[in-house]
Write an enzyme that holds these catalytic residues in place. Sequence first.
Site, PDB file in Angstrom:
ATOM      1  N   ALA A 104      15.909  46.716  61.774  1.00 50.08           N
ATOM      2  CA  ALA A 104      17.293  47.180  61.888  1.00 50.08           C
ATOM      3  C   ALA A 104      18.203  46.376  60.962  1.00 50.08           C
ATOM      4  O   ALA A 104      19.180  46.889  60.401  1.00 50.08           O
ATOM      5  CB  ALA A 104      17.757  47.060  63.333  1.00 50.08           C
ATOM      6  N   GLU A 126     -10.079  67.618  22.753  1.00 51.82           N
ATOM      7  CA  GLU A 126     -11.256  68.235  22.136  1.00 51.82           C
ATOM      8  C   GLU A 126     -11.457  67.717  20.719  1.00 51.82           C
ATOM      9  O   GLU A 126     -12.588  67.472  20.277  1.00 51.82           O
ATOM     10  CB  GLU A 126     -11.111  69.761  22.089  1.00 51.82           C
TER      11      GLU A 126
HETATM   12  C1  AOF Z   1      -5.690  71.173  24.398  1.00 50.32           C
HETATM   13  N1  AOF Z   1      -6.101  69.888  24.479  1.00 50.32           N
HETATM   14  O1  AOF Z   1      -5.738  67.706  24.876  1.00 50.32           O
HETATM   15  C2  AOF Z   1      -3.975  69.205  25.290  1.00 50.32           C
HETATM   16  C3  AOF Z   1      -3.555  70.567  25.252  1.00 50.32           C
HETATM   17  O2  AOF Z   1       2.519  70.528  20.809  1.00 50.32           O
HETATM   18  P1  AOF Z   1       1.037  70.690  20.692  1.00 50.32           P
HETATM   19  O3  AOF Z   1       0.592  71.430  19.487  1.00 50.32           O
HETATM   20  O4  AOF Z   1       0.309  69.382  20.886  1.00 50.32           O
HETATM   21  O5  AOF Z   1       0.605  71.631  21.908  1.00 50.32           O
HETATM   22  C4  AOF Z   1       0.948  71.326  23.211  1.00 50.32           C
HETATM   23  C5  AOF Z   1       0.283  72.306  24.150  1.00 50.32           C
HETATM   24  O6  AOF Z   1      -1.132  72.192  24.036  1.00 50.32           O
HETATM   25  C6  AOF Z   1       0.589  71.997  25.615  1.00 50.32           C
HETATM   26  O7  AOF Z   1       1.757  72.641  26.051  1.00 50.32           O
HETATM   27  C7  AOF Z   1      -0.641  72.569  26.288  1.00 50.32           C
HETATM   28  O8  AOF Z   1      -0.548  73.976  26.363  1.00 50.32           O
HETATM   29  C8  AOF Z   1      -1.745  72.226  25.309  1.00 50.32           C
HETATM   30  N2  AOF Z   1      -2.302  70.923  25.623  1.00 50.32           N
HETATM   31  N3  AOF Z   1      -4.450  71.496  24.841  1.00 50.32           N
HETATM   32  O9  AOF Z   1      -6.413  72.038  23.931  1.00 50.32           O
HETATM   33  C9  AOF Z   1      -5.311  68.889  24.879  1.00 50.32           C
HETATM   34  N4  AOF Z   1      -3.146  68.217  25.694  1.00 50.32           N
HETATM   35 ZN    ZN Z   2      -5.701  71.730  21.584  1.00 48.22          ZN
END
Ligand code: AOF
Ligand code: ZN
Length: 383
Positions: free
Chosen positions: A182, A65
Amino acid sequence: MTDGPSWGGAPPSLNDVSWLRAAAKLARRHLGQTGENPSVGCILVNQGRVVGRGVTGIGGRPHAEALALERAGPAATGATAYVTLEPCAHQGKTPPCADHLIAAGVDRCVVLECDPDPRVAGRGMLRLRAAGIDLAVMAQHSVERDPQFWDLNAGFISRITAGRPFVTLKLATTLDGKIALASGESQWITGPAARRAGHLFRAQSDGILVGSGTALADNPKLTVRLPGLEGHAPRTIVWDGQARVDPDGALAKAAAARRAVLLTTEKADGEKISHLSELGFDIQIVNHKAGRWIDPSAALVALGGLGLSRLLVEGGGRLAATLLAADLVDCLVWHRAASVIGADGIDAIGALDVMALAQMPRFHQMDAWAAGPDEVSLFRRAR
Ligand code: AOF
Ligand code: ZN
C-alpha cells in the site's frame, strides 16, 4: 481462424516441423531488431545435412533466404528450404527471395506462414510452385497452438493486417496479483532470474509502453540490461493524456536517443507539449472524439503507423485495465513470485467492470517456466 489457400504438396511432416522449429529459433535471435521488416529464419537442408542458414539482418536486410543461399553455395541445389515466412516476390531493396531460391535449384520449400504484405501475399508461393518447387505450408491452427511458433510473426502480421502492433502485457506480481505494498514499495517482488526474462522480452520488442503514472512514480529507464544486448534500445512510449511526464525524468532525458513517443490528447497543455517535443518526443494526439481520454485503438494504430510491430506494455494497473477492457492485449507475460501481500496491496490490474463471467478477457496458457524462485507464464488471448 481459417486456413488460407492450399498450395498443394503434402503437409509438413514431423521432421519438417522440427526443422521449422530450428528456423524459428534462428528468427527469434533478431526479433525486435529488424525495424519494419519481420525477423525471418531460413535453414537449407540437403540430404539430412544443414548446408546454409540465415536470419534477417539487423535493421531488416539482407533477407534470411539470401544469407542462407550465399552460405550454401552450390550445395543449395536439390535442398529443402525451411522458412518462417513465405519468401518474398517483390523487387524491394533486395531481389525477390522466391527467384533466388528458384535460381539456386532448391527443390522443396516448407513455409511456416504466408506473408500478408500486399507486395507478396501468395505471389512468392505461386512463383515457387510455377517453377516446379514442391511446397508445404503449416496449417494456421497448428501455428497458433504451438508455443514456438504462435507469436513469431504475430507482430508483423498484426501491423500489416490490423494496422496496430501485437501487444504483450507484462506483469510481475505476488501470488495474489499485487504489484506493490500500500505504501508503494515494489522493488523487488520477483528475483533476478525473472527480471532477466523481462529484459529479454524488452529486447524482442520494437517499443516499450508505460502509463504516465508509472513514469512519474518509478522514473524507469526501460533499457535492456542483458550482456551483449545493452546497445539494443527499443523505442520508449508514454501513455499520457495530460502530458504529465517529467521533463527532467529518465525517459525525457533519453527521448531523442530512444525515439520516444508521447501518446496524448488535445486537452494537454500546449506549452508542456511543445517542451516535450523539443526534448525529442514524437507527439501523437489520439484523444477520444467525445472526451479527454486517450482512445486505446487509435493510440495503437498511431504506433502501427510509426512502424512498430511488437509492443511491450510494462504498467501500470490502469493502463493494463484500459487495454484489457478494449480487448487489445494479445499476449500476457505473467511473472509470479511465491509470496503474498494481501488485500491492502496494490493490484496489478485496475477495475475492469466485468458484469458477467462471459465477458472476462480469457487467455490460453502457451508456456510456463521457472525463473529462479519465480514462475514466468505466457498466455495468448483466446479468440
Ligand atoms: C523474405 N525474407 O528475411 C524478410 C522478408 O523492404 P524490403 O525489400 O526488405 O521488403 C520488406 C518485405 O519483405 C516485408 O514487408 C516482408 O513482406 C518481407 N520480409 N521476406 O523473403 C526475409 N524479412
Ligand atoms: Zn526476401
